[in-house]
Design a protein around this motif. Sequence first.
Motif, PDB file in Angstrom:
ATOM      1  N   UNK A 185       0.791  -5.874   8.232  1.00  0.00           N
ATOM      2  CA  UNK A 185       1.895  -5.225   8.917  1.00  0.00           C
ATOM      3  C   UNK A 185       1.781  -3.744   8.588  1.00  0.00           C
ATOM      4  N   UNK A 186       1.173  -2.988   9.486  1.00  0.00           N
ATOM      5  CA  UNK A 186       0.941  -1.566   9.203  1.00  0.00           C
ATOM      6  C   UNK A 186       2.253  -0.799   9.062  1.00  0.00           C
ATOM      7  N   UNK A 187       3.261  -1.204   9.822  1.00  0.00           N
ATOM      8  CA  UNK A 187       4.551  -0.525   9.720  1.00  0.00           C
ATOM      9  C   UNK A 187       5.202  -0.694   8.360  1.00  0.00           C
ATOM     10  N   UNK A 188       4.924  -1.830   7.729  1.00  0.00           N
ATOM     11  CA  UNK A 188       5.462  -2.084   6.391  1.00  0.00           C
ATOM     12  C   UNK A 188       4.435  -1.795   5.300  1.00  0.00           C
ATOM     13  N   UNK A 189       3.282  -1.270   5.711  1.00  0.00           N
ATOM     14  CA  UNK A 189       2.225  -0.939   4.752  1.00  0.00           C
ATOM     15  C   UNK A 189       1.910  -2.121   3.851  1.00  0.00           C
ATOM     16  N   UNK A 190       1.723  -3.277   4.461  1.00  0.00           N
ATOM     17  CA  UNK A 190       1.504  -4.495   3.678  1.00  0.00           C
ATOM     18  C   UNK A 190       0.407  -5.357   4.282  1.00  0.00           C
TER      19      UNK A 190
ATOM     20  N   UNK B 128       0.832  -1.205   0.000  1.00  0.00           N
ATOM     21  CA  UNK B 128       0.000   0.000   0.000  1.00  0.00           C
ATOM     22  C   UNK B 128       0.864   1.252   0.000  1.00  0.00           C
ATOM     23  N   UNK B 129       0.353   2.283  -0.633  1.00  0.00           N
ATOM     24  CA  UNK B 129       1.051   3.567  -0.645  1.00  0.00           C
ATOM     25  C   UNK B 129       0.047   4.697  -0.766  1.00  0.00           C
ATOM     26  N   UNK B 130       0.475   5.872  -0.410  1.00  0.00           N
ATOM     27  CA  UNK B 130      -0.362   7.049  -0.582  1.00  0.00           C
ATOM     28  C   UNK B 130      -1.147   7.457   0.640  1.00  0.00           C
ATOM     29  N   UNK B 131      -1.458   6.524   1.499  1.00  0.00           N
ATOM     30  CA  UNK B 131      -2.202   6.811   2.720  1.00  0.00           C
ATOM     31  C   UNK B 131      -1.703   5.878   3.821  1.00  0.00           C
ATOM     32  N   UNK B 132      -1.961   6.231   5.052  1.00  0.00           N
ATOM     33  CA  UNK B 132      -1.575   5.385   6.178  1.00  0.00           C
ATOM     34  C   UNK B 132      -2.444   4.139   6.208  1.00  0.00           C
ATOM     35  N   UNK B 133      -1.802   2.972   6.155  1.00  0.00           N
ATOM     36  CA  UNK B 133      -2.557   1.725   6.031  1.00  0.00           C
ATOM     37  C   UNK B 133      -3.490   1.495   7.209  1.00  0.00           C
TER      38      UNK B 133
END
Length: 127
Positions: free
Chosen positions: A73-78, A24-29
């Motif tokens: 994994x919110x820290x890795x946006x995944x 994910x990119x562009x926003x906080x997951x």
Amino acid sequence: QVQLVESGGGLVQAGGSLRLSCAASGQTLSTYVMGWFRRTPGKEREFVASISRSGGSTNYADSVKGRFTISRNNGRASVYLQMNTLKPEDTAVYYCAASLFPGIPSAVQFMGALGSWGQGTQVTVSS
């Protein structure tokens, strides 16, 4: 809107495993409830799994319960989908999706409140 890119699809024999990833990119997951749905030609989109913002709550379609595991994994946006004991009927294009539904949605609520989804990744299970 968050941008999503799936990877990890492929061809596998029945009984095998695959792990799908969603970047994910562009926003906080952590803003989003995340999930996966799948689509086969001529059929409606089918809910597969979803996971709450913190990752503490998950929901699965009956057809994949006990075989698939969603994680994030919110820290890795995944976001991930571990798929085990695959069956030919799991063959589909799998999409990662994000929803701003407040709280923890049911499968129907999640599918009805999709905000973003990726381009999909093909999973083919041979018999």
